[in-house]
Write a protein that holds these residues in place. Structure first.
Motif, PDB file in Angstrom:
ATOM      1  N   ASN A  40       0.820  -1.202   0.000  1.00  0.00           N
ATOM      2  CA  ASN A  40       0.000   0.000   0.000  1.00  0.00           C
ATOM      3  C   ASN A  40       0.860   1.262   0.000  1.00  0.00           C
ATOM      4  N   ASP A  41       1.985   1.196   0.779  1.00  0.00           N
ATOM      5  CA  ASP A  41       2.877   2.348   0.805  1.00  0.00           C
ATOM      6  C   ASP A  41       3.463   2.602  -0.583  1.00  0.00           C
ATOM      7  N   GLN A  42       3.918   1.499  -1.251  1.00  0.00           N
ATOM      8  CA  GLN A  42       4.479   1.642  -2.577  1.00  0.00           C
ATOM      9  C   GLN A  42       3.418   2.142  -3.555  1.00  0.00           C
ATOM     10  N   THR A  43       2.216   1.611  -3.422  1.00  0.00           N
ATOM     11  CA  THR A  43       1.131   2.021  -4.314  1.00  0.00           C
ATOM     12  C   THR A  43       0.822   3.492  -4.143  1.00  0.00           C
ATOM     13  N   ASN A  44       0.869   3.957  -2.875  1.00  0.00           N
ATOM     14  CA  ASN A  44       0.596   5.366  -2.634  1.00  0.00           C
ATOM     15  C   ASN A  44       1.638   6.248  -3.310  1.00  0.00           C
ATOM     16  N   VAL A  45       2.920   5.775  -3.290  1.00  0.00           N
ATOM     17  CA  VAL A  45       3.961   6.540  -3.962  1.00  0.00           C
ATOM     18  C   VAL A  45       3.687   6.590  -5.454  1.00  0.00           C
ATOM     19  N   LEU A  46       3.361   5.442  -6.043  1.00  0.00           N
ATOM     20  CA  LEU A  46       3.074   5.393  -7.476  1.00  0.00           C
ATOM     21  C   LEU A  46       1.861   6.239  -7.830  1.00  0.00           C
ATOM     22  N   LEU A  47       0.839   6.138  -6.967  1.00  0.00           N
ATOM     23  CA  LEU A  47      -0.356   6.923  -7.235  1.00  0.00           C
ATOM     24  C   LEU A  47      -0.047   8.408  -7.165  1.00  0.00           C
ATOM     25  N   GLY A  48       0.859   8.756  -6.211  1.00  0.00           N
ATOM     26  CA  GLY A  48       1.254  10.147  -6.103  1.00  0.00           C
ATOM     27  C   GLY A  48       1.915  10.631  -7.371  1.00  0.00           C
ATOM     28  N   GLN A  49       2.718   9.739  -8.011  1.00  0.00           N
ATOM     29  CA  GLN A  49       3.359  10.109  -9.265  1.00  0.00           C
ATOM     30  C   GLN A  49       2.340  10.189 -10.388  1.00  0.00           C
ATOM     31  N   GLU A  50       1.413   9.235 -10.410  1.00  0.00           N
ATOM     32  CA  GLU A  50       0.444   9.199 -11.496  1.00  0.00           C
ATOM     33  C   GLU A  50      -0.462  10.430 -11.493  1.00  0.00           C
ATOM     34  N   GLN A  51      -0.601  11.061 -10.334  1.00  0.00           N
ATOM     35  CA  GLN A  51      -1.453  12.237 -10.260  1.00  0.00           C
ATOM     36  C   GLN A  51      -0.828  13.428 -10.990  1.00  0.00           C
ATOM     37  N   ILE A  52       0.470  13.360 -11.293  1.00  0.00           N
ATOM     38  CA  ILE A  52       1.140  14.395 -12.078  1.00  0.00           C
ATOM     39  C   ILE A  52       1.229  13.888 -13.507  1.00  0.00           C
ATOM     40  N   ASP A  53       0.580  14.585 -14.405  1.00  0.00           N
ATOM     41  CA  ASP A  53       0.524  14.158 -15.801  1.00  0.00           C
ATOM     42  C   ASP A  53       1.773  14.634 -16.531  1.00  0.00           C
ATOM     43  N   VAL A  54       2.692  13.705 -16.818  1.00  0.00           N
ATOM     44  CA  VAL A  54       3.950  14.025 -17.483  1.00  0.00           C
ATOM     45  C   VAL A  54       4.106  13.125 -18.705  1.00  0.00           C
ATOM     46  N   ALA A  55       4.451  13.718 -19.834  1.00  0.00           N
ATOM     47  CA  ALA A  55       4.728  12.954 -21.051  1.00  0.00           C
ATOM     48  C   ALA A  55       6.175  13.190 -21.453  1.00  0.00           C
TER      49      ALA A  55
END
Length: 302
Positions: A40-55
């Motif tokens: 869950n901790d790792q997922t939260n980190v990934l989700l935190g990154q996914e919330q920033i839209d970067v291409a």
């Protein structure tokens, strides 16, 4: 967690087995819960990154130009160094010929959100190219032209010193001329047996007079006859990205003129240090020399 068996229970084999099962089940549950918490901790980190839209688009290799998009106002860094962004959050990064293979790109928002990508570049092997038959004065120029060469270098640097907010470079580049690729980026040239600097362009060979077109919109910052590169044209595509065209026969545009993608800007020639008609096309991000092939697809023969 500790499990204690009573004396009565310890004398009963069946009870003893059941208690062991309960103990093992409880321990396993604790391990699963801990693992789930870590996931869950790792997922939260990934989700935190996914919330920033970067291409980030381009070829992940040495010599490449990458074009990116981050939220407007975001701070972008590459290996800790600030990367310029425009008002819309667009940015470009480039990796020189022998760039380190490990790179780190970070995007940060004002609210503290952070996106990070660890990039592993593909290591390239470069060709050794021998060119013989050049006039000796073009391999080792005489002293009387040294001043001219220095002046040429100063003028080229000035033509590539701009930093405009044009963003035409984020559109798809087109081949600037039709022909056959005869020289590639990164290859080291040995001229008349003398090792020289690596070649930083992409050579497209064709007959003298073959049209040369703007690969994407730009503004002319140089149109001049230089000692080494002959008739030379430089286009500013914005955000410190420049195209340079060498050895041209004719140049049909002037400094300060804005040109559109596909507009003719001159013709292929063999001026300057050249053994035959071709277009030497180069891409720069500031002072970083990049490979035009990394932003192209297909072939100029098509």
């Amino acid at each position: 967690m500790t499990f204690t068996l009573s004396k009565a229970t310890s004398r009963n084999p069946i009870s003893r087995i059941l208690n062991c099962v309960v103990a093992l089940s409880a321990a396993a549950s604790m391990l699963l819960a801990a693992a789930a918490a870590e996931v869950n901790d790792q997922t939260n980190v990934l989700l935190g990154q996914e919330q920033i839209d970067v291409a980030l688009n381009g070829k992940f290799t040495q010599g490449a130009l990458l074009r990116g998009q981050a939220p407007a106002g975001a701070k972008v860094t590459l290996n800790g160094e600030t990367v310029q962004t425009n008002k819309d959050g667009k940015f470009v990064v480039g990796f020189e010929r022998e760039a380190p293979l490990q790179q780190t790109l970070v995007v940060e928002l004002d609210n503290g959100q952070r996106w990070q990508r660890d990039i592993t570049l593909e290591k390239r092997e470069y060709n050794i190219q021998r060119i013989d038959g050049l006039e000796q004065k073009m391999v080792a120029p005489p002293a009387e032209v040294t001043a001219r060469i220095k002046k040429d270098n100063v003028n080229v640097a000035k033509a590539r010193s701009g930093n405009t907010d044009l963003d035409a470079l984020f559109t798809r580049f087109a081949w600037p001329a039709k022909g056959v690729i005869t020289g590639v980026y990164g290859s080291q040239r040995i001229l008349n047996g003398v090792p020289k600097w690596p070649h930083y362009g992409l050579d497209i060979a064709n007959e003298t007079g073959t049209p040369v077109y703007a690969p994407v919109d730009g503004v002319v910052t140089m149109a001049d006859d230089l000692y080494y590169s002959g008739n030379t044209l430089i286009l500013d595509h914005g955000m410190r990205v420049f195209s340079t065209f060498l050895h041209m026969d004719t140049i049909t545009v002037e400094v300060g003129e804005a040109v559109k993608q596909g507009e003719q800007i001159g013709t292929i020639g063999s001026t300057g240090r050249s053994t035959g008609p071709h277009l030497d096309w180069r891409i720069n991000l500031g002072n970083i020399r990049l490979d035009p092939h990394t932003i192209m697809s297909g072939s100029p023969e098509q």
